[in-house]
Design a protein around this motif. Structure first.
Motif, PDB file in Angstrom:
ATOM      1  N   ASP A  18      10.924   8.946  22.579  1.00 58.98           N
ATOM      2  CA  ASP A  18      11.994   8.207  21.911  1.00 58.98           C
ATOM      3  C   ASP A  18      13.344   8.316  22.606  1.00 58.98           C
ATOM      4  OD1 ASP A  18      10.551   7.075  19.692  1.00 58.98           O
ATOM      5  OD2 ASP A  18      10.379   9.108  18.915  1.00 58.98           O
ATOM      6  N   VAL A  19      13.492   9.294  23.508  1.00 59.24           N
ATOM      7  CA  VAL A  19      14.775   9.431  24.202  1.00 59.24           C
ATOM      8  C   VAL A  19      14.772   8.701  25.544  1.00 59.24           C
ATOM      9  CG1 VAL A  19      15.131  11.680  23.114  1.00 59.24           C
ATOM     10  CG2 VAL A  19      14.220  11.573  25.443  1.00 59.24           C
ATOM     11  N   VAL A  20      13.616   8.126  25.908  1.00 61.06           N
ATOM     12  CA  VAL A  20      13.523   7.383  27.163  1.00 61.06           C
ATOM     13  C   VAL A  20      14.087   5.978  26.957  1.00 61.06           C
ATOM     14  CG1 VAL A  20      11.969   6.509  28.947  1.00 61.06           C
ATOM     15  CG2 VAL A  20      11.490   8.700  27.836  1.00 61.06           C
ATOM     16  N   PRO A  21      15.020   5.547  27.793  1.00 61.40           N
ATOM     17  CA  PRO A  21      15.639   4.225  27.621  1.00 61.40           C
ATOM     18  C   PRO A  21      14.611   3.087  27.658  1.00 61.40           C
ATOM     19  CG  PRO A  21      16.862   5.543  29.223  1.00 61.40           C
ATOM     20  CD  PRO A  21      15.604   6.289  28.925  1.00 61.40           C
ATOM     21  N   TYR A  22      14.797   2.113  26.789  1.00 61.64           N
ATOM     22  CA  TYR A  22      14.030   0.865  26.729  1.00 61.64           C
ATOM     23  C   TYR A  22      12.599   1.034  26.225  1.00 61.64           C
ATOM     24  CZ  TYR A  22      17.899  -0.508  29.749  1.00 61.64           C
ATOM     25  OH  TYR A  22      19.139  -0.718  30.261  1.00 61.64           O
ATOM     26  N   VAL A  23      12.120   2.255  26.125  1.00 61.64           N
ATOM     27  CA  VAL A  23      10.732   2.438  25.668  1.00 61.64           C
ATOM     28  C   VAL A  23      10.573   1.970  24.226  1.00 61.64           C
ATOM     29  CG1 VAL A  23       9.000   4.180  25.086  1.00 61.64           C
ATOM     30  CG2 VAL A  23      10.148   4.262  27.287  1.00 61.64           C
ATOM     31  N   HIS A  24      11.646   2.088  23.452  1.00 63.16           N
ATOM     32  CA  HIS A  24      11.554   1.696  22.040  1.00 63.16           C
ATOM     33  C   HIS A  24      11.260   0.198  21.879  1.00 63.16           C
ATOM     34  CE1 HIS A  24      15.709   0.673  23.099  1.00 63.16           C
ATOM     35  NE2 HIS A  24      15.673  -0.197  22.103  1.00 63.16           N
ATOM     36  N   LYS A  25      11.480  -0.582  22.942  1.00 65.81           N
ATOM     37  CA  LYS A  25      11.225  -2.016  22.874  1.00 65.81           C
ATOM     38  C   LYS A  25       9.743  -2.351  23.028  1.00 65.81           C
ATOM     39  CE  LYS A  25      15.778  -3.362  24.636  1.00 65.81           C
ATOM     40  NZ  LYS A  25      16.504  -4.140  25.677  1.00 65.81           N
ATOM     41  N   ILE A  26       8.982  -1.379  23.500  1.00 63.50           N
ATOM     42  CA  ILE A  26       7.538  -1.610  23.687  1.00 63.50           C
ATOM     43  C   ILE A  26       6.811  -1.192  22.418  1.00 63.50           C
ATOM     44  CG2 ILE A  26       5.527  -1.115  25.108  1.00 63.50           C
ATOM     45  CD1 ILE A  26       7.440  -0.296  27.340  1.00 63.50           C
ATOM     46  N   ARG A  27       6.465  -2.149  21.625  1.00 64.11           N
ATOM     47  CA  ARG A  27       5.763  -1.873  20.377  1.00 64.11           C
ATOM     48  C   ARG A  27       4.563  -2.810  20.272  1.00 64.11           C
ATOM     49  NH1 ARG A  27       7.680   2.393  20.029  1.00 64.11           N
ATOM     50  NH2 ARG A  27       8.956   3.309  18.379  1.00 64.11           N
ATOM     51  N   ILE A  28       3.385  -2.271  20.455  1.00 65.36           N
ATOM     52  CA  ILE A  28       2.164  -3.066  20.424  1.00 65.36           C
ATOM     53  C   ILE A  28       1.259  -2.540  19.317  1.00 65.36           C
ATOM     54  CG2 ILE A  28       0.112  -3.740  21.741  1.00 65.36           C
ATOM     55  CD1 ILE A  28       1.809  -3.416  24.277  1.00 65.36           C
ATOM     56  N   GLN A  29       0.724  -3.440  18.535  1.00 68.07           N
ATOM     57  CA  GLN A  29      -0.187  -3.040  17.479  1.00 68.07           C
ATOM     58  C   GLN A  29      -1.523  -2.645  18.089  1.00 68.07           C
ATOM     59  OE1 GLN A  29       0.634  -2.715  14.238  1.00 68.07           O
ATOM     60  NE2 GLN A  29       2.710  -3.219  14.890  1.00 68.07           N
ATOM     61  N   TRP A  30      -1.670  -1.352  18.321  1.00 66.57           N
ATOM     62  CA  TRP A  30      -2.853  -0.831  19.008  1.00 66.57           C
ATOM     63  C   TRP A  30      -3.477   0.208  18.094  1.00 66.57           C
ATOM     64  CZ3 TRP A  30      -5.978  -2.370  22.509  1.00 66.57           C
ATOM     65  CH2 TRP A  30      -6.714  -1.491  23.304  1.00 66.57           C
ATOM     66  N   SER A  31      -4.324  -0.250  17.191  1.00 68.53           N
ATOM     67  CA  SER A  31      -4.891   0.618  16.166  1.00 68.53           C
ATOM     68  C   SER A  31      -5.906   1.581  16.751  1.00 68.53           C
ATOM     69  CB  SER A  31      -5.556  -0.221  15.076  1.00 68.53           C
ATOM     70  OG  SER A  31      -6.699  -0.868  15.592  1.00 68.53           O
ATOM     71  N   THR A  32      -6.153   2.658  16.025  1.00 66.45           N
ATOM     72  CA  THR A  32      -7.145   3.639  16.466  1.00 66.45           C
ATOM     73  C   THR A  32      -8.530   3.008  16.566  1.00 66.45           C
ATOM     74  OG1 THR A  32      -5.878   5.402  15.407  1.00 66.45           O
ATOM     75  CG2 THR A  32      -8.159   5.890  15.967  1.00 66.45           C
ATOM     76  N   GLY A  33      -8.842   2.106  15.627  1.00 68.71           N
ATOM     77  CA  GLY A  33     -10.144   1.434  15.663  1.00 68.71           C
ATOM     78  C   GLY A  33     -10.325   0.595  16.901  1.00 68.71           C
ATOM     79  N   LEU A  34      -9.289  -0.172  17.274  1.00 68.80           N
ATOM     80  CA  LEU A  34      -9.359  -1.003  18.472  1.00 68.80           C
ATOM     81  C   LEU A  34      -9.424  -0.139  19.725  1.00 68.80           C
ATOM     82  CD1 LEU A  34      -9.333  -3.826  19.663  1.00 68.80           C
ATOM     83  CD2 LEU A  34      -6.828  -3.788  19.571  1.00 68.80           C
ATOM     84  N   MET A  35      -8.666   0.956  19.696  1.00 71.89           N
ATOM     85  CA  MET A  35      -8.671   1.909  20.802  1.00 71.89           C
ATOM     86  C   MET A  35     -10.076   2.481  21.007  1.00 71.89           C
ATOM     87  SD  MET A  35      -6.599   5.518  20.860  1.00 71.89           S
ATOM     88  CE  MET A  35      -5.167   4.715  20.149  1.00 71.89           C
ATOM     89  N   ALA A  36     -10.691   2.927  19.918  1.00 71.67           N
ATOM     90  CA  ALA A  36     -12.034   3.513  20.000  1.00 71.67           C
ATOM     91  C   ALA A  36     -13.059   2.483  20.469  1.00 71.67           C
ATOM     92  CB  ALA A  36     -12.436   4.073  18.638  1.00 71.67           C
ATOM     93  N   THR A  37     -12.880   1.231  20.043  1.00 74.03           N
ATOM     94  CA  THR A  37     -13.806   0.170  20.457  1.00 74.03           C
ATOM     95  C   THR A  37     -13.740  -0.068  21.965  1.00 74.03           C
ATOM     96  OG1 THR A  37     -13.618  -0.926  18.305  1.00 74.03           O
ATOM     97  CG2 THR A  37     -14.418  -2.254  20.153  1.00 74.03           C
ATOM     98  N   CYS A  38     -12.531  -0.187  22.493  1.00 76.99           N
ATOM     99  CA  CYS A  38     -12.363  -0.410  23.935  1.00 76.99           C
ATOM    100  C   CYS A  38     -12.889   0.773  24.747  1.00 76.99           C
ATOM    101  CB  CYS A  38     -10.894  -0.659  24.259  1.00 76.99           C
ATOM    102  SG  CYS A  38     -10.283  -2.242  23.657  1.00 76.99           S
ATOM    103  N   LEU A  39     -12.604   1.980  24.280  1.00 77.61           N
ATOM    104  CA  LEU A  39     -13.101   3.171  24.959  1.00 77.61           C
ATOM    105  C   LEU A  39     -14.627   3.202  24.950  1.00 77.61           C
ATOM    106  CD1 LEU A  39     -10.610   5.823  23.537  1.00 77.61           C
ATOM    107  CD2 LEU A  39     -10.784   5.157  25.934  1.00 77.61           C
ATOM    108  N   SER A  40     -15.209   2.855  23.809  1.00 76.00           N
ATOM    109  CA  SER A  40     -16.668   2.877  23.681  1.00 76.00           C
ATOM    110  C   SER A  40     -17.322   1.867  24.605  1.00 76.00           C
ATOM    111  CB  SER A  40     -17.076   2.602  22.232  1.00 76.00           C
ATOM    112  OG  SER A  40     -16.574   3.602  21.364  1.00 76.00           O
TER     113      SER A  40
END
Length: 482
Positions: free
Chosen positions: A318-340
């Motif tokens: 949160d203290v890194v500049p501009y990072v707060h602008k990167i907000r992607i809806q990346w749910s745990t379920g979708l994450m697990a699906t892609c990993l699988s």
């Protein structure tokens, strides 16, 4: 501005690319793997837990502490059922749970500080960390499972502090029991984490009846293992007389070596973010001290800095500049699906293109020759270098000392020069080899091809010319009548 759908596709593609870059064949590159499989097969075939060494020059007379028996049973079952591809299935499952666990660490850390739990940038960070862990540490050894269990234990330990639910109590006790029986040597990490939580609860006056019972059961569960207290205190066995310092992974890290550049970057990054991630919390301070100590102590212990850097980095983002602008809806379920999906592709490739043992790293053809000239049902006594002896045992030979220090560092294995079997195995392929051969009476000696010309000529003078030369090295047949 990238729309939500496109951003999700980019994250999915990155996940696939990173996981597919974790090429399956590199997970097999460890000499201990052969030894673990052989012990597991023996226990399954004989319906017993080993408390003695097998397939050695000592006729099963050396004591052995079964501090990794659970892991050995698991990989032996997979190997017997599917061969090497089956073992990669375990690797893939552990990778999936590890990535999810490391990302859950970031969520827990942010939850402790009252921050929004999901942060898409942190998932990318976790992927990068996992890739380094895979190539540095994720070979087929007990730490492949224990590292995952320790990460999830820590997750539930922190969740238990915030919400002392029964489910967290049960999970903490079960994981403690699992670690003690799969890789007992690292259970002390569980004990230390629990001790930190106890000190934190005492300082914050947050003790409850449930927390006292839970912490007590965590410790009791650790003692319920087939090797008893000796398994838990295994570190005292391998560090006796500094035997462990003869092995590279116990050596201090040379941060100046370019091979350790990622470790250097990790250490510098960790130190640089400390002012932003302590948050004046006692537990974080204690935990930081432990991770710094482990992170710089040795190659083997450096793994813990990789495992827990996401916990600290989670609130730094949160203290890194501009990072707060990167907000992607990346749910745990979708994450697990892609990993699988990605890991399933790796599993498929492991079955379609099974790995072959590197015949330059291990005496593959040399053992084929020896077994061809040995009567069926007979295990030849083969003297080989420390790093290759586990493979010799796996192929069907009896060995002086396998790819592990235990139980060959015991006084009962002492022989010529007063050296233990481990010391003879480590020191033997030198001018001392004829004396060790005369004492231990092997049927064959396998020497690597990188031996010096002077040593080779000395061995030829003592043993005669090699009966076989292969990609790994030379095979000498020992005439016991001379």
């Amino acid at each position: 501005m990238i729309n939500k759908k496109a951003a999700t596709l980019i994250y999915a593609a990155l996940t696939l690319i990173v996981v597919l870059c974790m090429i399956p064949k590199y997970s097999y590159n460890d000499p201990d793997t052969f030894w673990h499989i052989e012990l597991g097969k023996y226990m399954l075939q004989h319906g017993t837990v080993l408390h003695h060494a097998i397939h050695t020059f000592y006729n099963d007379q050396l004591p052995y502490v079964p501090h990794e028996f659970g892991f050995q049973l698991i990989i032996a079952l997979l190997y017997m059922a599917f061969g090497w591809p089956g073992i990669y299935v375990l690797t893939a499952v552990c990778l999936l749970l590890l990535v999810l666990g490391l990302y859950r660490l970031t969520r827990v850390s942010r939850k402790e500080m009252g921050l929004e739990q999901h942060h898409s940038v942190l998932f990318l960070f976790v992927l990068a960390v996992t890739c380094c862990i895979y190539y540095y540490y994720f070979t087929t050894r007990p730490q492949m499972i224990s590292s995952v269990l320790i990460v999830w234990f820590f997750v539930y330990l922190r969740e238990f502090r915030m919400q002392s639910a029964v489910k967290y109590s049960v999970l903490l006790v079960l994981i403690s029991l699992a670690v003690a029986n799969i890789h007992a040597g690292v259970w002390l990490v569980i004990a230390v984490f629990t001790g930190m939580a106890i000190l934190e609860a005492w300082a914050e006056k947050r003790f409850s009846k449930r927390s006292v019972i839970t912490f007590a059961l965590v410790y009791i569960a650790g003692l319920i293992n087939v090797g008893g207290l000796k398994s838990i205190l295994y570190i005292l066995t391998v560090t006796k007389n500094h035997f462990n310092m003869r092995i590279d992974e116990w050596q201090p890290i040379n941060f100046g070596d370019w091979m350790n550049f990622p470790r250097l970057i990790l250490l510098l990054f960790f130190i640089s973010i400390l002012p932003f991630v302590m948050h004046k919390k006692l537990f974080r301070f204690m935990f930081m001290l432990g991770i710094v100590y482990l992170g710089i102590s040795s190659y083997k212990q450096n793994l813990f800095m990789w495992l827990f850097i996401p916990y600290f980095a989670a609130t730094f983002v949160d203290v890194v500049p501009y990072v707060h602008k990167i907000r992607i809806q990346w749910s745990t379920g979708l994450m697990a699906t892609c990993l699988s999906i990605a890991l399933s592709l790796n599993i498929l490739s492991a079955f379609l293109f099974p790995t072959k043992i590197n015949d330059k790293d291990y005496p593959v053809e040399e053992m084929t020759y020896i077994l061809k000239h040995t009567p069926e049902g007979v295990r030849p006594k083969v003297l080989a270098r420390y790093g290759s002896s586990g493979y010799v045992m796996f192929r069907g030979g009896d060995i002086l000392c396998d790819g592990r220090q235990d139980p060959f560092i015991t006084a009962s294995s002492k022989g010529v020069f007063g050296w233990t079997a481990f010391e003879r195995s480590m020191n033997g392929f030198s001018d001392y080899l004829p004396d060790i051969v005369a004492y231990d009476h092997p049927d064959y000696v396998i020497t690597s091809s990188n031996s010096s010309g002077k040593q080779f000529n000395n061995w030829v003078e003592k043993f005669g010319k090699p009966v076989f030369k292969g990609p790994y090295g030379n095979v000498f047949r020992i005439d016991k009548t001379s």
